[in-house]
Design a protein around this motif. Structure first.
Motif, PDB file in Angstrom:
ATOM      1  N   LEU A  17      58.959  49.751   2.342  1.00  0.00           N
ATOM      2  CA  LEU A  17      57.561  49.336   2.384  1.00  0.00           C
ATOM      3  C   LEU A  17      56.607  50.510   2.188  1.00  0.00           C
ATOM      4  N   THR A  18      55.452  50.184   1.609  1.00  0.00           N
ATOM      5  CA  THR A  18      54.387  51.163   1.404  1.00  0.00           C
ATOM      6  C   THR A  18      53.931  51.732   2.736  1.00  0.00           C
ATOM      7  N   PRO A  19      53.803  53.056   2.828  1.00  0.00           N
ATOM      8  CA  PRO A  19      53.256  53.634   4.057  1.00  0.00           C
ATOM      9  C   PRO A  19      51.870  53.056   4.341  1.00  0.00           C
ATOM     10  N   PRO A  20      51.608  52.648   5.579  1.00  0.00           N
ATOM     11  CA  PRO A  20      50.326  52.002   5.885  1.00  0.00           C
ATOM     12  C   PRO A  20      49.111  52.889   5.601  1.00  0.00           C
ATOM     13  N   GLY A  21      49.259  54.206   5.721  1.00  0.00           N
ATOM     14  CA  GLY A  21      48.140  55.106   5.435  1.00  0.00           C
ATOM     15  C   GLY A  21      47.675  55.027   3.994  1.00  0.00           C
ATOM     16  N   CYS A  65      50.138  46.282  -6.103  1.00  0.00           N
ATOM     17  CA  CYS A  65      51.450  46.063  -6.706  1.00  0.00           C
ATOM     18  C   CYS A  65      52.365  47.239  -6.398  1.00  0.00           C
ATOM     19  N   ASN A  66      53.252  47.037  -5.454  1.00  0.00           N
ATOM     20  CA  ASN A  66      54.317  47.989  -5.155  1.00  0.00           C
ATOM     21  C   ASN A  66      55.592  47.292  -5.616  1.00  0.00           C
ATOM     22  N   TYR A 118      57.095  58.993   2.534  1.00  0.00           N
ATOM     23  CA  TYR A 118      58.077  58.423   3.447  1.00  0.00           C
ATOM     24  C   TYR A 118      57.780  56.932   3.521  1.00  0.00           C
ATOM     25  N   PHE A 119      58.634  56.136   2.887  1.00  0.00           N
ATOM     26  CA  PHE A 119      58.460  54.694   2.944  1.00  0.00           C
ATOM     27  C   PHE A 119      58.891  54.195   4.317  1.00  0.00           C
ATOM     28  N   ALA A 127      60.968  55.713   7.428  1.00  0.00           N
ATOM     29  CA  ALA A 127      62.292  56.197   7.048  1.00  0.00           C
ATOM     30  C   ALA A 127      62.454  57.655   7.463  1.00  0.00           C
ATOM     31  N   ALA A 128      63.659  58.045   7.799  1.00  0.00           N
ATOM     32  CA  ALA A 128      63.924  59.414   8.231  1.00  0.00           C
ATOM     33  C   ALA A 128      63.815  60.397   7.071  1.00  0.00           C
ATOM     34  N   ALA A 129      64.136  59.947   5.867  1.00  0.00           N
ATOM     35  CA  ALA A 129      64.092  60.819   4.689  1.00  0.00           C
ATOM     36  C   ALA A 129      62.982  60.378   3.747  1.00  0.00           C
ATOM     37  N   ASN A 130      62.474  61.321   2.968  1.00  0.00           N
ATOM     38  CA  ASN A 130      61.435  60.954   2.003  1.00  0.00           C
ATOM     39  C   ASN A 130      62.040  60.164   0.854  1.00  0.00           C
TER      40      ASN A 130
END
Length: 160
Positions: A17-21, A65-66, A118-119, A127-130
């Motif tokens: 998912l798209t980062p909320p920021g 659109c993601n 980071y999704f 997520a822990a990884a980028n």
């Protein structure tokens, strides 16, 4: 691949998912035509999921659109370019045929995001990884170019 998701061969799943920021910085959207079925926050006022097949439904207003990443990305971007009012988040694969046909020749601006995003999981947890690749926001329509100009997302804006 699930609509509204991202595929990572290393991650063992395909819904990111798209980062909320990012969404907060871009303002309100009327429609997300490729939203995940389960989402911890809204991405737009209206959502189409894989159950709706957003490519076959009417698009309206300002679109977020993601898209699914991979071979279908160009189809989603083509639909957004035809619609003419929205912003997409994709990997910055600037050399691909899809980028040339749907971004370089049809978009009005791109914002290359500094660093790697980071999704998030459908639980809302980051997520822990980028993401493993650079990302870019693609603007279709002059109002969306203005949004990228003032959104304060770190990166480099290029008007096309």
């Amino acid at each position: 691949m699930a609509i509204g998701s991202h595929h990572s061969a290393n991650a063992g799943k395909d819904e990111w998912l798209t980062p909320p920021g990012i969404l907060q910085a871009l303002g309100a959207f009327d429609l997300d035509p490729c939203s995940p079925v389960n989402r911890p926050w809204p991405t737009a006022r209206e959502h189409y999921t894989i159950l709706d097949n957003g490519l076959k439904k009417p698009w309206f207003g300002r679109v977020w659109c993601n898209p699914p990443y991979g071979s279908a990305t160009g189809i989603w971007l083509g639909r957004l370019a035809d619609h003419g009012n929205g912003i997409a988040l994709i990997f910055a694969r600037t050399e691909t045929e899809m980028f040339f046909s749907q971004v370089w020749t049809r978009a009005q601006a791109v914002l290359f995001i500094q660093g790697r995003l980071y999704f998030h999981h459908v639980t809302g947890e980051q997520a822990a990884a980028n993401s493993g690749a650079p990302s870019v926001l693609v603007a279709y329509g002059s109002a969306n170019v203005e949004t990228l100009e003032r959104c304060r997302i770190p990166g480099k804006l290029v008007k096309l």
